[in-house]
Every structure is written in C-alpha cells, then in structure tokens.
Design a protein around this motif. Structure first.
Motif, PDB file in Angstrom:
ATOM      1  N   GLN A  39      -6.276  -5.433   3.051  1.00 42.82           N
ATOM      2  CA  GLN A  39      -5.061  -5.158   3.511  1.00 42.82           C
ATOM      3  C   GLN A  39      -4.583  -6.081   4.915  1.00 42.82           C
ATOM      4  O   GLN A  39      -5.524  -6.499   5.666  1.00 42.82           O
ATOM      5  CB  GLN A  39      -5.167  -3.699   4.056  1.00 42.82           C
ATOM      6  CG  GLN A  39      -5.535  -2.738   3.043  1.00 42.82           C
ATOM      7  CD  GLN A  39      -5.552  -1.309   3.585  1.00 42.82           C
ATOM      8  OE1 GLN A  39      -4.878  -0.919   4.428  1.00 42.82           O
ATOM      9  NE2 GLN A  39      -6.391  -0.358   2.735  1.00 42.82           N
ATOM     10  N   TYR A  94       0.757  -1.097  -0.124  1.00 43.62           N
ATOM     11  CA  TYR A  94       0.093  -0.095   0.123  1.00 43.62           C
ATOM     12  C   TYR A  94       0.809   1.287   0.174  1.00 43.62           C
ATOM     13  O   TYR A  94       1.764   1.139   0.520  1.00 43.62           O
ATOM     14  CB  TYR A  94      -0.896   0.041   1.345  1.00 43.62           C
ATOM     15  CG  TYR A  94      -2.231  -0.994   0.774  1.00 43.62           C
ATOM     16  CD1 TYR A  94      -3.355  -0.082   0.250  1.00 43.62           C
ATOM     17  CD2 TYR A  94      -2.235  -1.956   0.660  1.00 43.62           C
ATOM     18  CE1 TYR A  94      -4.552  -0.817   0.023  1.00 43.62           C
ATOM     19  CE2 TYR A  94      -3.229  -2.756   0.820  1.00 43.62           C
ATOM     20  CZ  TYR A  94      -4.578  -2.394   0.207  1.00 43.62           C
ATOM     21  OH  TYR A  94      -5.508  -2.926  -0.234  1.00 43.62           O
ATOM     22  N   GLU A 115      -1.101  -6.167   0.460  1.00 43.79           N
ATOM     23  CA  GLU A 115      -2.445  -6.479  -0.216  1.00 43.79           C
ATOM     24  C   GLU A 115      -2.405  -8.166  -0.309  1.00 43.79           C
ATOM     25  O   GLU A 115      -1.627  -8.588  -1.169  1.00 43.79           O
ATOM     26  CB  GLU A 115      -3.078  -5.861  -1.466  1.00 43.79           C
ATOM     27  CG  GLU A 115      -4.230  -6.356  -2.006  1.00 43.79           C
ATOM     28  CD  GLU A 115      -4.613  -5.599  -3.180  1.00 43.79           C
ATOM     29  OE1 GLU A 115      -4.863  -6.259  -4.310  1.00 43.79           O
ATOM     30  OE2 GLU A 115      -4.921  -4.372  -2.871  1.00 43.79           O
TER      31      GLU A 115
END
Length: 350
Positions: free
Chosen positions: A331, A287, A326
């Motif tokens: 997440q 992320y 991911e």
C-alpha cells in the motif's frame, strides 16, 4: 518487438524508453503508426453517414479540419475513438485504432450498405498508406525543410494534401498522441521507408516505440482505448462530453443518445481522475475505502513520480482527495490531481 493488435511493433529502440521519452519532449521523434486503420468516405451523403455512427458535429467541419469523435453503441458505450477529417478533396478521412480496426470496418461497411439500399450515395475505401507520426517541439523546423506549404498556417487538428521531401500524395495532419506539437503523415506505402529515412537524416529526429508513445500520452492525459475507455464506458462517464456538438446533443440522433444524455442530466456515478504518488513502479489498483479502478499507470519520466488514470465514485473525485493504491502488492499513498500531468503544446495558428 512485441505483438500488438495483430502487428509486430517495436517497444523501444537502442536509446531505451526513458531517453526516447525525454528526447520527444525536448526535440522530436518519429513513430511508425501504420497499424492504424485509415478509411476514406466518399459520396454526397458521407456526412450524414458518418453522423449516424459518431457523436461529433461532422457537418460543421471546415475543409481540411478534423475532430476527435466517438463511435458509440446503442447502450451509449464507446466502441472506438476516431479522428474524422473533412478533407478539401471531397471525402472524409477517418483514422481508427488498430485494436478496433476489424470491428470498426465492419460497422462502417454495414451502415454504408444499409444507406445504399435506400438510395444514399456513400462508399468506402480502405487506404493502404503507411502512417508516420513526427512529434516534438522541433517538428515544425524539421518538416518545414521538406514542404512548400507554410506549416505556420496549419493549426492543430487541420490537414493538407501535399508533397513531403519529394514524396507526392501525402496527407499531413497536425495532431498526435504525445501532447507535443506534431503531425501524422499518411504516405504511400511504397515510399514510406524513403520518407522515414529522410526525416531520420536530421540529427534531432530519433525513432521511438510503443513504450514512449504510452508514457507520453499518459503524461498528456490522453485516453487509451481498451484501458481507459471501452464499450462499458459512456462519453459522460469518461469526461468526453466535449466531443458532442451542441446540435448533436439537441438532435439526439447518434447511437446511445438517450442513455448518454440521461447520464448528463442525472450526473454520472463515476468520474475519470488523474492520480500521482511516490515510487517508480506503476499503480495497479485502489484500496476499497474509495471504490474505483486504475486503468493506466506508469512512472512519469518528466515528473519523476508515479502517475495514473482511472475512475472513482463521483463523491471522491475532487482534486486533492487522498487515496491508497497498490504498488507491487504494497500500500502507498496517492492523491487525485488535475489533468494533464504535463502541459500540452498543441499549435494554434495566429
């Protein structure tokens, strides 16, 4: 069976991926890696020829000694990673990745032709041998039964020409792609099945396929060309500057030397990292609060958690740094750790 670099290769055999992986760590497995390109380089100028293409110090290799080295381009990118062995039989033995075979061979042939026009003595021969890899802690016991040579004297990255279980003309190199003690055996193709059957006659030896080969190499922290390194990545960025000998760094006489050595001086902006996290499915991406990429990932059979390799900005590459990754579009927390994930067991003769 799955397509791979123009070949049809086994993903796994009857035992399944998990069992095959663990068997290799505990005993030993046989991998058919005949899809790899094997090239022999002859002539009095063979070392100068090879050093004009790769970053390694080939001239310092003793007879029978090999090294992992990198074929680079003029921008410093990695065209392929190779093993080059200075054999005791007056030639170099080069093993290239199957996915890079066509481009590597074109580069080698073009460079040889260039040098030949200036009077250099160098010529190439593509070997049609098969290549079998026997990997795991019981490898030495299994193989020694079919050798007159003493394996205890053969160190990691060293090579001999010998007869294996009655098959003459084999080259045995103590190396591999699993992190375990192992060998790769270049064997005349017409007798490869015979040799494989001899080895598989030992209960300790199982056949293993691509799936185990990939998870084993990832646990050992070994790069996969096309995933972790390619022509957009330099040796400095990939953490592979150890492949450059001191003499080569000073001479700067390999493709892309100016770019690579400038990066060393300025420090690369991105660095390779190892990552671990919970879950059984592979990481797919990071992320954006820490910019970077995931290049390889899988659940680790030995550790029972997710492992991955990738690149992040240098400022965020310290071990212990927390990440968000991911996994199946959700997440999950992860952390940067040290490589290898599983300790390697390479054999060094006493």
């Amino acid at each position: 069976m799955v397509p791979f670099a123009g070949w049809s290769l086994p993903l796994h055999y009857g035992q399944g991926h998990l069992q095959s992986h663990l068997h290799t760590r505990r005993h030993c497995s046989l991998f058919d890696v005949s899809h790899m390109l094997q090239t022999l380089v002859y002539g009095r100028d063979r070392i100068r020829f090879m050093e004009s293409l790769v970053v390694g110090d080939i001239a310092e290799l003793k007879p029978g000694q090999g090294t992992l080295t990198l074929l680079t381009n003029e921008k410093g990118g990695i065209t392929d990673d190779l093993i080059v062995t200075n054999t005791s039989e007056d030639h170099l033995y080069v093993v290239s990745n199957a996915a890079c075979a066509d481009k590597d061979l074109a580069i080698l042939r073009d460079r040889a032709a260039q040098l030949q026009t200036t009077g250099s003595d160098v010529h190439l021969e593509v070997s049609d041998n098969a290549l079998l890899a026997l990997q795991g802690p019981s490898m030495a016991r299994v193989l020694q039964a079919g050798l007159s040579d003493d394996l205890a004297k053969l160190s990691f990255m060293n090579s001999i020409s010998t007869t294996v279980f009655g098959v003459p003309g084999c080259r045995v190199t103590r190396c591999g792609y699993t992190g375990e003690d192992g060998v790769e055996i270049s064997v005349p193709a017409a007798r490869a099945v015979e040799l494989a059957e001899q080895l598989l006659g030992v209960p300790d030896v199982w056949l293993a396929g691509l799936a185990a080969r990939d998870s084993l190499r990832l646990e050992a922290g070994l790069c996969l060309y096309g995933n972790d390194i390619d022509e957009t990545v330099t040796p400095a960025e990939a953490g592979l500057m150890w492949t450059l000998g001191k003499r080569r760094r000073v001479a700067m006489d390999f493709p892309g030397a100016a770019v690579i050595m400038a990066q060393v001086k300025e420090k690369p902006r991105r660095r390779p990292v190892a990552m671990t996290g919970a879950g059984r499915a592979p990481f797919t991406s990071l992320y954006p609060h820490i910019p970077g990429t995931v290049t390889s990932g899988c659940p680790s059979p030995c550790l029972g958690k997710n492992i991955a390799m990738g690149y992040v900005e240098a400022a965020h590459s310290r071990a212990g740094t927390e990440l968000t990754v991911e996994v199946r579009k959700k997440q999950h927390p992860a952390v940067i750790t040290k490589m290898p994930f599983v300790p390697t067991q390479y054999y060094m003769a006493k």
